[in-house]
Design a protein around this motif. Structure first.
Motif, short mmCIF file in Angstrom:
data_model
loop_
_atom_site.label_atom_id
_atom_site.label_comp_id
_atom_site.label_asym_id
_atom_site.label_seq_id
_atom_site.Cartn_x
_atom_site.Cartn_y
_atom_site.Cartn_z
N UNK A 1 42.93 55.29 98.54
CA UNK A 1 42.79 56.33 99.56
C UNK A 1 42.12 57.55 98.94
N UNK A 2 41.21 58.13 99.68
CA UNK A 2 40.60 59.39 99.25
C UNK A 2 41.22 60.53 100.04
N UNK A 3 41.32 61.69 99.41
CA UNK A 3 41.86 62.86 100.11
C UNK A 3 40.80 63.93 100.30
N UNK A 4 39.52 63.58 100.15
CA UNK A 4 38.45 64.54 100.46
C UNK A 4 38.54 64.88 101.95
N UNK A 5 38.45 66.15 102.26
CA UNK A 5 38.64 66.66 103.63
C UNK A 5 40.05 66.41 104.14
N UNK A 6 40.95 65.97 103.28
CA UNK A 6 42.33 65.58 103.60
C UNK A 6 42.40 64.26 104.38
N UNK A 7 41.41 63.98 105.22
CA UNK A 7 41.45 62.77 106.04
C UNK A 7 40.88 61.55 105.32
N UNK A 8 40.05 61.78 104.30
CA UNK A 8 39.59 60.69 103.46
C UNK A 8 38.63 59.74 104.12
N UNK A 9 38.79 58.45 103.80
CA UNK A 9 37.83 57.43 104.16
C UNK A 9 36.83 57.23 103.03
#
Length: 657
Positions: free
Chosen positions: A75-83
């Motif tokens: 999981x990515x947390x870039x922008x908090x929403x990830x993807x």
């Protein structure tokens, strides 16, 4: 389906149902993020029983392998929403682990090699939307660099970054507030990407850039291809012959275009070939060849699948059973998609094109729900439209109560739960969800509203929420409830509204400023607009300038529209659910509302969940919240079993009607 020998009679809202909260929690495996590498197909699957982590699965032939065992969480947390949290190339997989935000690599993607190993240094950086630049032995990614001191409240810096396979990081582009969608040309000589800047969100205005890649791997001679403050561009892709394609809403609809001697529309249509960029890595079209595209598009909230011969401007339907297609990828002679319908929960399927029509049955590769309840317990939604305020037409899916074993007493009308979706820039879809059937099988109707501001209906409809959040969305939910009552399909004295996040704000506003609903449920809902600004992460830190107004004009509007400033008008019993680790809508948003309602003597319940953020992932959390919400509704409407233990405390019950 086996029909019961006789129907029992029971009031709406009390029907016994085989669809338990535990079944909802255990039965739905979140599926996302498709990828194809050679003959292998990859996707992410959520594990509610393992703390809600995402694991990476690979199907090659008939065997499915899990590539990321516990405790890895892809999981990515870039922008908090990830993807965009993994990439696969040449048999090697690269992914972001949410536990430390580092990038990991598993060589050859095979079980015989060691477990995945990190190759980026520990630090405050996060990565997403990465692609493999094999010739230069690197990834190209969106990097979000957070300040060393979290207490500084400084915003992170977003850049386009090259990450060498030895972990070395080199910034390729900076200066814009946000970056996404780096895409490498087939010959490896050019890179395309998207940018946007505050105060815009990516569905308001983005820019598409293209640059040459110099001998040292840096970017040279960047060129603005398309876009601007009022044009939202999505999903740039290179065709096999090196042409740059993208989706733009310059016509008022997210349609396909390509760059060449000017910008050329490929298939003008009043339909949406993209969705809002909440997460990275989304794909709604891909290339079958240099002259053919396979795509999914949305008309009036329903997904279609088609093949497009470039130059014909004509879509040739591809047979499939799905009404929602969230993403697709192109393989050798096939399409792999994530789709669902009112009778099919979200699933990953392969469609072999054969003669080009996809006339064969889809091969299901993974299901979000392995075992479904009998069809006699499943409500199939009706796509409805109805009049709303100021001459608008609003859209929704209505799920009538359905249970093969039970009938209501003659003349009784059902309680109806009206749902305002999150976002608010998003849409409700009709894919089968046990969380909805949990209610309908117990005798509740459900109206899932695509209010003005929803996606899937063109930019003009999407922009109805511009400056009108808390007004248009609420009006459309209120109008939908009233319309059902007028149609004789809902009990006007038992109308409920519920929502999460932005939908929670719609819920609170509907209860504070209108008198239609009798109960409400807020899942991590926004109560204080100024507090949302103060606590918001970078990605959404200026969202309210679009939804409400820019500062300083917004201050007065915030006071007028924030439910937290109008608690004196909120007399309906409410239940609140809040994750204590929520960074998008922090706990004080719910806590302050609960405190104020308790002081006013309004019946209120509150369930806080440790280890949960913005959206509940753990199985036990899903069970607790659904059981508490059901008990709350039944208790307030006098339908509960007084001998059963209460799953949540309700304060001020003496004030209940």
């Amino acid at each position: 389906m086996t029909a019961p020998t006789s129907l029992q009679t029971a009031s709406f809202g009390t029907w016994p149902s085989p669809i338990s909260a535990a079944m909802v929690a255990a039965g739905a495996t979140p599926l996302s993020s498709l990828a194809i590498d050679g003959t292998a197909i990859f996707w992410l699957a959520g594990r509610a029983s393992e703390g809600g982590r995402n694991t990476l699965l690979r199907l090659d032939g008939t065997r499915v392998d899990e590539l990321t065992p516990l405790p890895l969480n892809v999981r990515s947390r870039v922008h908090e929403y990830g993807g965009g949290a993994f990439a696969a190339d040449g048999g090697t997989v690269f992914f972001s682990h949410a536990g430390d935000n580092r990038l990991y690599r598993k060589e050859n993607g095979k079980d015989a090699v060691p477990d995945p190993v990190p190759f980026t240094a520990p630090g405050r950086q996060r990565f997403a939307d990465f692609i493999v630049d094999r010739a230069r032995q690197r990834l190209v990614a969106v990097r979000e660099q957070h300040p060393d001191d979290p207490a500084s409240h400084a915003q992170p810096e977003n850049t386009l970054c090259a990450v060498a396979f030895d972990g070395t990081e080199t910034v390729l582009a900076r200066g814009h507030d946000f970056y996404s969608s780096p895409r490498l040309s087939p010959d490896g000589r050019q890179l395309a990407w998207l940018t946007w800047d505050h105060p815009r969100m990516p569905w308001q205005g983005t820019e598409l850039w293209r640059a040459d890649i110099a001998a040292d791997g840096t970017l040279a001679a960047p060129v603005l291809v398309a876009g601007g403050p009022e044009e939202a561009i999505c999903q740039p892709e290179w065709s096999p012959d090196g042409r740059l394609y993208f989706v733009s809403d310059r016509s008022g609809w997210w349609n396909l275009y390509r760059d060449g001697d000017g910008i050329e529309a490929i298939c003008p249509l009043e339909a949406e070939f993209a969705g809002p960029h909440w997460t990275f890595g989304n794909a709604m079209y891909g290339f079958l060849s240099a002259s053919e595209i396979a795509c999914t598009y949305i008309e009036q909230g329903i997904s279609r699948l088609a093949r497009l011969v470039i130059g014909s401007a004509r879509l040739e339907p591809i047979a499939n059973p799905y009404q929602e297609i969230r993403e697709l990828r192109i393989g050798d002679g096939c399409i792999v998609l994530l789709g669902g319908s009112p009778t099919i929960p979200a699933e990953i399927a392969r469609i072999d094109l054969g003669d080009g029509t996809g006339s064969g049955e889809p091969q299901v590769l993974a299901r979000s729900i392995d075992t479904l309840p009998d069809l006699g317990y499943l409500s199939v939604p009706e796509s409805v439209s109805y009049p709303s305020a100021n001459g608008r037409t609003a859209y929704a899916f209505f799920y009538p109560p359905k249970n093969r074993d039970v009938q209501a007493p003659a003349g009784e009308k059902p309680p109806v739960i009206v749902i305002g979706h999150g976002g608010p820039t998003g849409m409700a879809a009709s894919t089968l969800k046990l969380a909805t059937q949990f209610w309908t099988s117990r005798g509740f109707g459900v109206l899932d509203v695509n209010y003005g501001g929803s996606t899937g209906f063109g930019r003009a409809y999407r922009d109805l929420l511009k400056g009108q959040w808390g007004v248009v969305d609420v009006e459309d939910c209120v109008a939908g409830a009233r319309w059902l009552v007028e149609q004789g399909r809902a009990d006007g004295e038992r109308l409920i509204i519920r929502g999460s996040s932005a939908g929670g704000y719609t819920t609170l506003s509907a209860l504070a400023f209108h008198d239609v609903f009798k109960l409400g449920a807020s899942y991590y809902g926004v109560a204080d607009l100024q507090g949302l600004d103060d606590d918001s992460h970078k990605f959404e830190s200026h969202y309210n300038e679009y939804l409400i107004a820019p500062q300083p004009q917004a201050r007065q509007v915030y006071l007028e529209r924030s439910p937290s400033h109008h608690v004196d008008k909120l007399d309906c019993p409410m239940i609140f659910f809040q994750g204590l680790d929520d960074k998008v809508v922090p706990p004080p948003q719910s806590e302050n509302m609960v405190k104020a309602l308790r002081q006013r003597g309004v019946p209120v319940a509150y369930l806080e969940l440790e280890g949960e953020g913005h959206g509940f992932r753990k199985g036990e959390s899903i069970v607790r919240t659904l059981e508490a919400e059901l008990y709350f509704y039944q208790r307030m409407f006098g339908l509960h079993d007084a001998t059963a233990p209460a799953p949540v405390a309700i304060h001020n019950m003496d004030g209940a009607a």
